[in-house]
Motif scaffolding. Structure first.
Motif, PDB file in Angstrom:
ATOM      1  N   ALA A 285      66.918  40.961  35.841  1.00 46.22           N
ATOM      2  CA  ALA A 285      65.863  39.955  36.062  1.00 46.22           C
ATOM      3  C   ALA A 285      64.542  40.512  35.542  1.00 46.22           C
ATOM      4  CB  ALA A 285      65.760  39.619  37.544  1.00 46.22           C
ATOM      5  N   THR A 286      63.932  39.791  34.618  1.00 47.82           N
ATOM      6  CA  THR A 286      62.638  40.198  34.067  1.00 47.82           C
ATOM      7  C   THR A 286      61.567  39.243  34.593  1.00 47.82           C
ATOM      8  OG1 THR A 286      63.735  41.011  32.068  1.00 47.82           O
ATOM      9  CG2 THR A 286      61.354  40.682  31.959  1.00 47.82           C
ATOM     10  N   PHE A 287      60.506  39.800  35.137  1.00 52.24           N
ATOM     11  CA  PHE A 287      59.475  38.960  35.742  1.00 52.24           C
ATOM     12  C   PHE A 287      58.163  39.729  35.816  1.00 52.24           C
ATOM     13  CE2 PHE A 287      61.846  41.261  38.892  1.00 52.24           C
ATOM     14  CZ  PHE A 287      60.893  41.783  39.751  1.00 52.24           C
ATOM     15  N   GLU A 288      57.091  38.996  36.073  1.00 52.26           N
ATOM     16  CA  GLU A 288      55.788  39.606  36.268  1.00 52.26           C
ATOM     17  C   GLU A 288      55.480  39.691  37.758  1.00 52.26           C
ATOM     18  OE1 GLU A 288      52.751  38.488  32.796  1.00 52.26           O
ATOM     19  OE2 GLU A 288      53.673  36.743  33.716  1.00 52.26           O
ATOM     20  N   VAL A 289      54.668  40.653  38.116  1.00 51.71           N
ATOM     21  CA  VAL A 289      54.225  40.781  39.499  1.00 51.71           C
ATOM     22  C   VAL A 289      52.727  40.525  39.575  1.00 51.71           C
ATOM     23  CG1 VAL A 289      56.042  42.407  40.123  1.00 51.71           C
ATOM     24  CG2 VAL A 289      53.852  43.270  39.235  1.00 51.71           C
ATOM     25  N   PHE A 290      52.278  40.176  40.761  1.00 51.16           N
ATOM     26  CA  PHE A 290      50.837  40.039  40.973  1.00 51.16           C
ATOM     27  C   PHE A 290      50.177  41.409  40.834  1.00 51.16           C
ATOM     28  CE2 PHE A 290      52.221  36.142  43.031  1.00 51.16           C
ATOM     29  CZ  PHE A 290      51.204  35.257  42.729  1.00 51.16           C
ATOM     30  N   PRO A 291      49.009  41.465  40.228  1.00 50.00           N
ATOM     31  CA  PRO A 291      48.332  42.762  40.089  1.00 50.00           C
ATOM     32  C   PRO A 291      47.936  43.318  41.457  1.00 50.00           C
ATOM     33  CG  PRO A 291      46.857  40.968  39.469  1.00 50.00           C
ATOM     34  CD  PRO A 291      48.213  40.354  39.668  1.00 50.00           C
ATOM     35  N   GLU A 292      48.075  44.608  41.615  1.00 50.13           N
ATOM     36  CA  GLU A 292      47.625  45.276  42.833  1.00 50.13           C
ATOM     37  C   GLU A 292      46.292  45.968  42.531  1.00 50.13           C
ATOM     38  OE1 GLU A 292      50.591  47.860  44.363  1.00 50.13           O
ATOM     39  OE2 GLU A 292      52.095  46.280  44.605  1.00 50.13           O
ATOM     40  N   PHE A 293      45.272  45.615  43.268  1.00 44.67           N
ATOM     41  CA  PHE A 293      43.952  46.181  43.016  1.00 44.67           C
ATOM     42  C   PHE A 293      43.102  46.052  44.268  1.00 44.67           C
ATOM     43  CE2 PHE A 293      43.679  41.691  42.320  1.00 44.67           C
ATOM     44  CZ  PHE A 293      42.398  41.325  42.698  1.00 44.67           C
ATOM     45  N   GLU A 294      42.003  46.767  44.283  1.00 44.90           N
ATOM     46  CA  GLU A 294      41.032  46.661  45.362  1.00 44.90           C
ATOM     47  C   GLU A 294      39.720  46.190  44.756  1.00 44.90           C
ATOM     48  OE1 GLU A 294      38.759  49.648  48.468  1.00 44.90           O
ATOM     49  OE2 GLU A 294      40.888  49.999  48.007  1.00 44.90           O
ATOM     50  N   VAL A 295      39.120  45.204  45.374  1.00 46.12           N
ATOM     51  CA  VAL A 295      37.848  44.674  44.864  1.00 46.12           C
ATOM     52  C   VAL A 295      36.764  45.728  45.067  1.00 46.12           C
ATOM     53  CG1 VAL A 295      36.086  42.885  45.107  1.00 46.12           C
ATOM     54  CG2 VAL A 295      38.505  42.286  45.304  1.00 46.12           C
ATOM     55  N   THR A 296      36.079  46.058  43.968  1.00 44.96           N
ATOM     56  CA  THR A 296      35.030  47.079  44.021  1.00 44.96           C
ATOM     57  C   THR A 296      33.765  46.558  43.331  1.00 44.96           C
ATOM     58  OG1 THR A 296      35.802  48.054  41.945  1.00 44.96           O
ATOM     59  CG2 THR A 296      36.719  48.953  43.987  1.00 44.96           C
ATOM     60  N   GLY A 297      32.713  47.384  43.383  1.00 46.83           N
ATOM     61  CA  GLY A 297      31.496  47.078  42.639  1.00 46.83           C
ATOM     62  C   GLY A 297      30.636  45.998  43.242  1.00 46.83           C
ATOM     63  N   LEU A 298      30.842  45.681  44.538  1.00 52.10           N
ATOM     64  CA  LEU A 298      30.023  44.624  45.142  1.00 52.10           C
ATOM     65  C   LEU A 298      28.540  44.989  45.123  1.00 52.10           C
ATOM     66  CD1 LEU A 298      32.179  43.519  48.231  1.00 52.10           C
ATOM     67  CD2 LEU A 298      32.337  42.815  45.833  1.00 52.10           C
ATOM     68  N   ASP A 299      28.252  46.287  45.235  1.00 52.07           N
ATOM     69  CA  ASP A 299      26.850  46.702  45.257  1.00 52.07           C
ATOM     70  C   ASP A 299      26.207  46.696  43.873  1.00 52.07           C
ATOM     71  OD1 ASP A 299      28.405  48.732  44.332  1.00 52.07           O
ATOM     72  OD2 ASP A 299      27.381  50.330  45.423  1.00 52.07           O
ATOM     73  N   THR A 300      26.982  46.407  42.838  1.00 51.40           N
ATOM     74  CA  THR A 300      26.423  46.320  41.479  1.00 51.40           C
ATOM     75  C   THR A 300      26.096  44.879  41.078  1.00 51.40           C
ATOM     76  OG1 THR A 300      28.574  46.044  40.361  1.00 51.40           O
ATOM     77  CG2 THR A 300      27.848  48.293  40.817  1.00 51.40           C
ATOM     78  N   ILE A 301      26.477  43.941  41.913  1.00 53.18           N
ATOM     79  CA  ILE A 301      26.274  42.522  41.587  1.00 53.18           C
ATOM     80  C   ILE A 301      24.830  42.123  41.887  1.00 53.18           C
ATOM     81  CG2 ILE A 301      26.959  40.153  42.158  1.00 53.18           C
ATOM     82  CD1 ILE A 301      29.736  41.231  42.822  1.00 53.18           C
ATOM     83  N   ALA A 302      24.160  41.536  40.903  1.00 53.50           N
ATOM     84  CA  ALA A 302      22.769  41.080  41.064  1.00 53.50           C
ATOM     85  C   ALA A 302      22.748  39.564  41.223  1.00 53.50           C
ATOM     86  CB  ALA A 302      21.936  41.494  39.853  1.00 53.50           C
ATOM     87  N   VAL A 303      22.062  39.100  42.250  1.00 54.01           N
ATOM     88  CA  VAL A 303      21.987  37.671  42.537  1.00 54.01           C
ATOM     89  C   VAL A 303      20.536  37.265  42.747  1.00 54.01           C
ATOM     90  CG1 VAL A 303      22.638  35.825  44.141  1.00 54.01           C
ATOM     91  CG2 VAL A 303      24.277  37.638  43.602  1.00 54.01           C
ATOM     92  N   GLU A 304      20.112  36.220  42.028  1.00 52.00           N
ATOM     93  CA  GLU A 304      18.780  35.650  42.240  1.00 52.00           C
ATOM     94  C   GLU A 304      18.949  34.384  43.075  1.00 52.00           C
ATOM     95  OE1 GLU A 304      15.204  35.237  39.267  1.00 52.00           O
ATOM     96  OE2 GLU A 304      16.444  33.435  39.110  1.00 52.00           O
ATOM     97  N   ARG A 305      18.421  34.414  44.290  1.00 49.18           N
ATOM     98  CA  ARG A 305      18.576  33.284  45.213  1.00 49.18           C
ATOM     99  C   ARG A 305      17.283  32.467  45.216  1.00 49.18           C
ATOM    100  NH1 ARG A 305      20.701  35.304  50.665  1.00 49.18           N
ATOM    101  NH2 ARG A 305      18.681  36.372  50.638  1.00 49.18           N
ATOM    102  N   LEU A 306      17.391  31.210  44.842  1.00 47.36           N
ATOM    103  CA  LEU A 306      16.212  30.343  44.742  1.00 47.36           C
ATOM    104  C   LEU A 306      15.786  29.830  46.110  1.00 47.36           C
ATOM    105  CD1 LEU A 306      17.160  28.250  41.568  1.00 47.36           C
ATOM    106  CD2 LEU A 306      15.950  30.437  41.699  1.00 47.36           C
ATOM    107  N   GLU A 307      14.488  29.690  46.277  1.00 46.36           N
ATOM    108  CA  GLU A 307      13.928  29.088  47.477  1.00 46.36           C
ATOM    109  C   GLU A 307      13.060  27.910  47.047  1.00 46.36           C
ATOM    110  OE1 GLU A 307      11.743  32.096  49.492  1.00 46.36           O
ATOM    111  OE2 GLU A 307      13.503  33.021  50.405  1.00 46.36           O
TER     112      GLU A 307
END
Length: 436
Positions: free
Chosen positions: A107-129
């Motif tokens: 049986a040949t198949f693909e699997v879901f990637p295994e990873f950990e979400v990183t780099g949240l502190d590198t994300i820049a967000v401009e929040r409008l007021e």
């Protein structure tokens, strides 16, 4: 059951499964016994057919059925045993399929990637007021009036903004061309409906006048046979009508469902709708920045099966949206691959954030969102009741809330800067990046 797994790429797995002959024969015999109880064979009473006759007549079909079900069952058992998470159906290739021997298949198949979400502190967000001020409400009232403009016939030369009723015939090199003629067309000068130069040439025309004009089709015109060519249009103006804005009175307010409160009641309703639009616009822009940041910080491989499935879904949506006599699979896959990949990757990343931070839909936020959506209707209580009685709609709302909680989780770790802007700037759509 013997199982071995080979990693043929980052996500692809080649799994070899061996099923003992004893298990196969047990399944075959079970099916033959079931068949014997109901088989109708000439010369024998139902349920009294000798097993040798049953085996002679039905063993081949029973074996094929047993093998098919065994492959399904053992594949599931094998991926659980090997702690694999398939993304899509496997391609199954039998290696040994002979009677009296062990079953072996690949049986040949693909699997879901295994990873950990990183780099949240590198994300820049401009929040409008922003806030809705009286001038914004005044501007919105002007827009609503213009959207409900009526036209009254006038006996003067046409001006920009007037509505003309025209008949026209278009020619190129003396010959009429398809789509170049019409009768009784109503055209507001300055609306940009016609090719450049057409409307400008009719400014100053009067009812009953015939004009010959020579606009040029743009070089990038969708009809390549006309692109870049200069046409000759003979235009007969049958009527000129000037725009008339509606008065801000009870009749106008009633068009928007406002029957009480006069101008102040109407302004209050408009302001409420604008404030709701403002909140949604700011939330949407923050979310887009968060999602872009998650994508940039977490590049992952995409299972081809998931990408293909998402492309098919987008094809179906395109056909439903634009109609026409076309089947979804007739649309080129490459038209949707970029959008499909973004959706799939974001889906995987968002799901991983939910898992890593153990997020669950907040019931209070679910209620708040339903109340917010219901406030746009005249009888919000009925809308709220409908949501709570509809499981599918409630699950969709919970999904939206969970995604909002993902955004909030990222914002707690991201580099967020607040920027005060006008209402107009806050609700203005973000322009898509221009292609090089």
């Amino acid at each position: 059951m013997q199982v071995s797994v080979e990693n043929t790429s980052v996500l692809e797995r080649r799994m070899t499964v061996g099923v003992p002959v004893e298990r196969i024969e047990t399944e075959v015999n079970k099916r033959l016994q079931q068949t014997a109880r109901r088989a109708k064979v000439p010369g024998f009473r139902p349920g009294k057919v000798p097993m040798s006759v049953i085996r002679q007549r039905y063993e081949d079909s029973a074996r094929q059925e047993a093998l098919g079900e065994l492959i399904q069952a053992t594949f599931y058992e094998a991926v659980v045993e090997q702690k694999l998470n398939p993304a899509g159906q496997p391609a199954v290739e039998p290696k040994s399929f002979e009677k009296g021997k062990d079953l072996e298949y690949v049986a040949t198949f693909e699997v879901f990637p295994e990873f950990e979400v990183t780099g949240l502190d590198t994300i820049a967000v401009e929040r409008l007021e922003a806030e809705v001020v009286d001038a914004d409400v005044d501007n919105m009232l002007d827009i609503l009036r213009k959207q409900n403009t009526s036209f009254e016939a006038v006996e003067r030369a046409a001006e920009t903004g007037d509505q003309l009723t025209i008949d026209f015939v278009g020619k190129i090199d003396g010959a009429e061309f398809a789509g170049g003629s019409a009768k009784g067309t109503q055209l507001v000068l300055g609306s940009g409906r016609m090719i450049p130069g057409f409307e400008d040439a009719l400014v100053g025309a009067k009812a009953g006048e015939e004009k010959v004009i020579n606009p040029t089709f743009p070089e990038d015109y969708q009809n390549l046979d006309l692109a870049g060519k200069t046409a000759e249009f003979t235009v007969n103006v049958t009527a000129v009508a000037a725009p008339k804005l509606p008065e801000l009175n009870d009749d106008f307010f009633a068009l928007f469902g406002i029957k009480e409160g006069g101008i102040e009641g109407f302004r209050a309703e408009v302001r409420k709708n604008m404030e709701r639009e403002l909140r949604q616009a700011i939330k949407s822009k923050v979310k887009n920045q968060v999602m872009d940041g998650l994508l940039a910080a977490n590049p992952i491989e995409v299972p081809k099966a998931l990408l293909s499935s998402e492309v098919d879904r987008l094809r179906v949506q395109a056909v439903q949206q634009f109609g026409g006599n076309i089947k979804p699979d007739q649309l080129p896959a490459e038209l949707f691959e970029e959008q499909a990949k973004r959706r799939v990757v974001l889906g995987l990343i968002v799901a991983e954030v939910v898992k890593q931070f153990d997020l669950k839909p907040d019931d209070a936020r679910v209620k708040e969102l339903i109340t917010e959506m219901a406030s746009a209707y005249q009888e919000p209580e009925q809308v709220i009741s409908w949501y709570y009685k509809n499981d599918q709609q409630m699950n969709e709302v919970r999904s939206v809330v969970l995604e909002e909680q993902v955004v909030d989780t990222v914002l707690q770790k991201a580099n967020v800067t607040d920027k005060k802007v006008s209402y107009e700037e806050a609700v203005k759509p973000v322009e898509a990046p221009k292609a090089d």
